[in-house]
Write a protein that holds these residues in place. Sequence first.
Motif, mmCIF file in Angstrom:
data_model
loop_
_atom_site.group_PDB
_atom_site.id
_atom_site.type_symbol
_atom_site.label_atom_id
_atom_site.label_comp_id
_atom_site.label_asym_id
_atom_site.label_seq_id
_atom_site.Cartn_x
_atom_site.Cartn_y
_atom_site.Cartn_z
ATOM 1 N N GLY A 26 0.810 -1.204 0.000
ATOM 2 C CA GLY A 26 0.000 0.000 0.000
ATOM 3 C C GLY A 26 0.848 1.260 0.000
ATOM 4 N N CYS A 72 1.079 4.715 1.545
ATOM 5 C CA CYS A 72 0.556 5.347 2.759
ATOM 6 C C CYS A 72 0.813 6.853 2.708
ATOM 7 N N SER A 75 1.896 8.584 5.053
ATOM 8 C CA SER A 75 3.184 8.857 5.693
ATOM 9 C C SER A 75 4.346 8.665 4.720
ATOM 10 N N ASP A 76 4.176 7.799 3.710
ATOM 11 C CA ASP A 76 5.207 7.666 2.680
ATOM 12 C C ASP A 76 5.387 8.989 1.935
ATOM 13 N N GLU A 88 3.473 -1.200 4.127
ATOM 14 C CA GLU A 88 2.199 -1.939 4.175
ATOM 15 C C GLU A 88 2.225 -3.035 3.115
ATOM 16 N N GLU A 133 -2.060 -3.307 8.194
ATOM 17 C CA GLU A 133 -1.367 -2.285 8.984
ATOM 18 C C GLU A 133 -2.247 -1.082 9.281
ATOM 19 N N PRO A 134 -2.870 -0.429 8.296
ATOM 20 C CA PRO A 134 -3.749 0.695 8.648
ATOM 21 C C PRO A 134 -4.943 0.274 9.503
ATOM 22 N N ILE A 140 -6.944 5.866 7.513
ATOM 23 C CA ILE A 140 -6.978 5.696 8.965
ATOM 24 C C ILE A 140 -8.320 6.157 9.522
ATOM 25 N N LYS A 195 -6.939 4.017 -0.886
ATOM 26 C CA LYS A 195 -5.741 3.204 -0.712
ATOM 27 C C LYS A 195 -5.337 2.596 -2.058
#
Length: 333
Positions: free
Chosen positions: A36, A38, A40-41, A61, A141-142, A169, A328
Amino acid sequence: MRAAVMQGLHKPLTVETVPDPVPGAGEVVVKVGRCGICGSDLHMTEDPAYGQGAGSILGHEFAGEIVDLGKGVEGLAKGDLVAVSPLKSCGTCPACRDGNVSWCEAFGPQGGGYAEYALTKPNQCVKLPRSASLADGAIIEPLAVALHGVAMSGMRIGDKVLILGAGPIGLATAFWARRMGAGRVVVQDVAEWQRARALAMGAHDFIADRTDPIGAATRALAGKADIVFECVGLPGLIAQGVEQVRPRGTIVLLGLCTKPDTFNSFAMLSKEVRLITSAFFTAHEYEAALDALDRGAAEPRLLITDTISLAQTPEVFESLRRRTEQCKVLIAP
């Protein structure tokens, strides 16, 4: 192998040929099936606080197939399909044995999923049941991050829940809050893109009122929220949450914000608001997220809006810096 490699801050990723990973003792190599992208990436390529730079291979992810094992690896075999928890740890200390891997002295982030192969450790690998796909493995993970936030909140059955932010999230938080008995779940965003997805994942209502966000939330909840989940990570949202939560209510920070923020502590103190921070997840929550999928929960799969090739990754990655209908996006190396 091919990988989408960081060229430095504020620079696009490029697909390059890099050396194949070779497992050392106690390590395994995973052929990445899905990874995935993300939020944050995206931040890692813009903000030096994350400590990433030229040569980094992002992607935390991911799920895939075990294709090589180092010496001493037990409990896994070539051909096993696994989801990889991105929380590195020793696997043997008291914190790890309790599932609190983020408190391990060897804790660190796992990346490498934007590639054909990734190196990891056996204690980070969770075998996928036959009912779960590689795509399922990439969204655990999320889901676990959101589950940890709901668990930290102390939410009680019947609570009114307000979720700020309709990203993965925030939507996963709506799923868990509804599943765990919230009486009213409202998702609030600044755009309408994710309205249908939020409602399908468990929200009772969705609001995107830029002119009166405080009043809109109060009307949608028929009062102030018992719990506000901040799932964006932008300055100003703690202060907004203070206005949206009831006296002695709770604000949970799930959004990652590396910028300084200010809020009126007197307003928070006057209402005796609890402010809770939630980071990462426990090993048990990671497994519980997979168990929910294994037991037939279909809603989390609605997070996935597109699957792309590794070659498409740099272009799509840049496009995600702008708000779109995407939620996503998974890479299939």
